[in-house]
Design a protein around this motif. Structure first.
Motif, PDB file in Angstrom:
ATOM      1  N   ALA A  31      -5.815  36.783   2.825  1.00  0.00           N
ATOM      2  CA  ALA A  31      -5.706  36.845   4.279  1.00  0.00           C
ATOM      3  C   ALA A  31      -4.864  38.022   4.768  1.00  0.00           C
ATOM      4  N   TRP A  32      -4.326  38.849   3.862  1.00  0.00           N
ATOM      5  CA  TRP A  32      -3.387  39.911   4.230  1.00  0.00           C
ATOM      6  C   TRP A  32      -3.974  40.876   5.250  1.00  0.00           C
ATOM      7  N   GLU A  33      -5.231  41.271   5.070  1.00  0.00           N
ATOM      8  CA  GLU A  33      -5.856  42.196   6.013  1.00  0.00           C
ATOM      9  C   GLU A  33      -5.982  41.574   7.397  1.00  0.00           C
ATOM     10  N   LYS A  34      -6.319  40.301   7.454  1.00  0.00           N
ATOM     11  CA  LYS A  34      -6.418  39.607   8.742  1.00  0.00           C
ATOM     12  C   LYS A  34      -5.047  39.446   9.382  1.00  0.00           C
ATOM     13  N   ILE A  35      -4.032  39.203   8.554  1.00  0.00           N
ATOM     14  CA  ILE A  35      -2.681  38.973   9.060  1.00  0.00           C
ATOM     15  C   ILE A  35      -2.066  40.258   9.593  1.00  0.00           C
ATOM     16  N   MET A  36      -2.176  41.346   8.818  1.00  0.00           N
ATOM     17  CA  MET A  36      -1.445  42.578   9.145  1.00  0.00           C
ATOM     18  C   MET A  36      -2.329  43.749   9.579  1.00  0.00           C
ATOM     19  N   GLY A  37      -3.615  43.640   9.398  1.00  0.00           N
ATOM     20  CA  GLY A  37      -4.502  44.730   9.796  1.00  0.00           C
ATOM     21  C   GLY A  37      -4.949  45.575   8.607  1.00  0.00           C
ATOM     22  N   LYS A  38      -6.020  46.351   8.815  1.00  0.00           N
ATOM     23  CA  LYS A  38      -6.628  47.117   7.732  1.00  0.00           C
ATOM     24  C   LYS A  38      -5.710  48.208   7.194  1.00  0.00           C
ATOM     25  N   GLY A  51       9.398  31.386  -4.905  1.00  0.00           N
ATOM     26  CA  GLY A  51      10.110  30.395  -4.106  1.00  0.00           C
ATOM     27  C   GLY A  51       9.653  30.499  -2.667  1.00  0.00           C
ATOM     28  N   SER A  52      10.581  30.787  -1.769  1.00  0.00           N
ATOM     29  CA  SER A  52      10.227  30.943  -0.357  1.00  0.00           C
ATOM     30  C   SER A  52      10.374  32.395   0.097  1.00  0.00           C
ATOM     31  N   THR A  53      10.390  33.328  -0.877  1.00  0.00           N
ATOM     32  CA  THR A  53      10.538  34.750  -0.568  1.00  0.00           C
ATOM     33  C   THR A  53       9.235  35.483  -0.852  1.00  0.00           C
ATOM     34  N   LEU A  54       8.785  36.244   0.139  1.00  0.00           N
ATOM     35  CA  LEU A  54       7.581  37.059   0.012  1.00  0.00           C
ATOM     36  C   LEU A  54       8.011  38.491  -0.300  1.00  0.00           C
ATOM     37  N   PHE A  55       7.512  39.045  -1.403  1.00  0.00           N
ATOM     38  CA  PHE A  55       7.812  40.412  -1.802  1.00  0.00           C
ATOM     39  C   PHE A  55       6.594  41.280  -1.489  1.00  0.00           C
ATOM     40  N   ILE A  56       6.825  42.358  -0.747  1.00  0.00           N
ATOM     41  CA  ILE A  56       5.757  43.279  -0.375  1.00  0.00           C
ATOM     42  C   ILE A  56       6.101  44.647  -0.954  1.00  0.00           C
ATOM     43  N   ASN A  57       5.213  45.192  -1.785  1.00  0.00           N
ATOM     44  CA  ASN A  57       5.441  46.504  -2.392  1.00  0.00           C
ATOM     45  C   ASN A  57       4.527  47.535  -1.752  1.00  0.00           C
ATOM     46  N   LYS A  73       7.997  38.697  12.304  1.00  0.00           N
ATOM     47  CA  LYS A  73       6.582  38.584  12.667  1.00  0.00           C
ATOM     48  C   LYS A  73       5.730  38.297  11.425  1.00  0.00           C
ATOM     49  N   ILE A  74       6.071  38.945  10.309  1.00  0.00           N
ATOM     50  CA  ILE A  74       5.348  38.720   9.053  1.00  0.00           C
ATOM     51  C   ILE A  74       5.519  37.278   8.604  1.00  0.00           C
ATOM     52  N   VAL A  78       2.301  34.814   8.277  1.00  0.00           N
ATOM     53  CA  VAL A  78       1.943  34.289   6.958  1.00  0.00           C
ATOM     54  C   VAL A  78       1.999  32.766   6.967  1.00  0.00           C
ATOM     55  N   ASN A  79       3.045  32.211   7.558  1.00  0.00           N
ATOM     56  CA  ASN A  79       3.161  30.752   7.623  1.00  0.00           C
ATOM     57  C   ASN A  79       2.029  30.141   8.443  1.00  0.00           C
ATOM     58  N   GLU A  80       1.621  30.813   9.514  1.00  0.00           N
ATOM     59  CA  GLU A  80       0.474  30.337  10.304  1.00  0.00           C
ATOM     60  C   GLU A  80      -0.794  30.347   9.459  1.00  0.00           C
ATOM     61  N   ALA A  81      -0.987  31.428   8.706  1.00  0.00           N
ATOM     62  CA  ALA A  81      -2.194  31.554   7.879  1.00  0.00           C
ATOM     63  C   ALA A  81      -2.240  30.493   6.785  1.00  0.00           C
ATOM     64  N   LEU A  82      -1.073  30.142   6.240  1.00  0.00           N
ATOM     65  CA  LEU A  82      -1.013  29.132   5.181  1.00  0.00           C
ATOM     66  C   LEU A  82      -0.979  27.715   5.735  1.00  0.00           C
ATOM     67  N   GLY A  83      -0.668  27.577   7.014  1.00  0.00           N
ATOM     68  CA  GLY A  83      -0.608  26.252   7.616  1.00  0.00           C
ATOM     69  C   GLY A  83       0.625  25.458   7.221  1.00  0.00           C
ATOM     70  N   ASP A  84       1.655  26.142   6.751  1.00  0.00           N
ATOM     71  CA  ASP A  84       2.867  25.472   6.299  1.00  0.00           C
ATOM     72  C   ASP A  84       4.014  26.482   6.339  1.00  0.00           C
ATOM     73  N   LYS A  85       5.235  26.002   6.432  1.00  0.00           N
ATOM     74  CA  LYS A  85       6.397  26.900   6.427  1.00  0.00           C
ATOM     75  C   LYS A  85       6.783  27.195   4.985  1.00  0.00           C
ATOM     76  N   VAL A  86       6.063  28.137   4.402  1.00  0.00           N
ATOM     77  CA  VAL A  86       6.238  28.492   2.995  1.00  0.00           C
ATOM     78  C   VAL A  86       7.227  29.644   2.849  1.00  0.00           C
ATOM     79  N   VAL A  87       7.063  30.666   3.675  1.00  0.00           N
ATOM     80  CA  VAL A  87       7.869  31.887   3.574  1.00  0.00           C
ATOM     81  C   VAL A  87       9.051  31.802   4.533  1.00  0.00           C
ATOM     82  N   LYS A  88      10.236  32.040   3.992  1.00  0.00           N
ATOM     83  CA  LYS A  88      11.448  32.047   4.811  1.00  0.00           C
ATOM     84  C   LYS A  88      12.121  33.403   4.817  1.00  0.00           C
ATOM     85  N   GLU A  89      11.757  34.256   3.854  1.00  0.00           N
ATOM     86  CA  GLU A  89      12.363  35.573   3.746  1.00  0.00           C
ATOM     87  C   GLU A  89      11.319  36.564   3.259  1.00  0.00           C
TER      88      GLU A  89
END
Length: 93
Positions: A31-38, A51-57, A73-74, A78-89
């Motif tokens: 879903a990354w392209e839909k979430i953040m754009g092309k 865990g609850s940390t999303l790493f973006i390289n 915003k990220i 991301v949490n909206e796309a997953l339907g749950d509060k997964v990412v906190k950082e």
């Protein structure tokens, strides 16, 4: 013993297994392209969740700077796309 739908059974299994983080990372990648754009998706090298940390390289310095400003915003998208509060950082590398 109660009855579960297949979706509920799979969800319960993932909640109690070590596969949950891997599955969520795959969902985010899909879903990354839909979430953040092309453009952002094109220049993002790797996405992983620990865990609850999303790493973006990314190797693009201006994109790193822009993503740093958009951390909240990220997390929200991301949490909206997953339907749950997964990412906190979010960590940008």
């Amino acid at each position: 013993m109660g009855e579960y739908s297949l979706a509920e059974a799979v969800k319960q299994f993932l909640n109690h297994s070590k596969l949950k983080g891997s599955m969520q990372a795959l969902q985010i990648e899909d879903a990354w392209e839909k979430i953040m754009g092309k453009t952002v998706a094109r220049y993002t090298d790797k996405i992983e969740i620990q865990g609850s940390t999303l790493f973006i390289n990314t190797s693009v310095a201006p994109l790193k700077q822009e993503l740093l400003y958009q951390k909240e915003k990220i997390i929200q998208r991301v949490n909206e796309a997953l339907g749950d509060k997964v990412v906190k950082e979010v960590v940008i590398k």
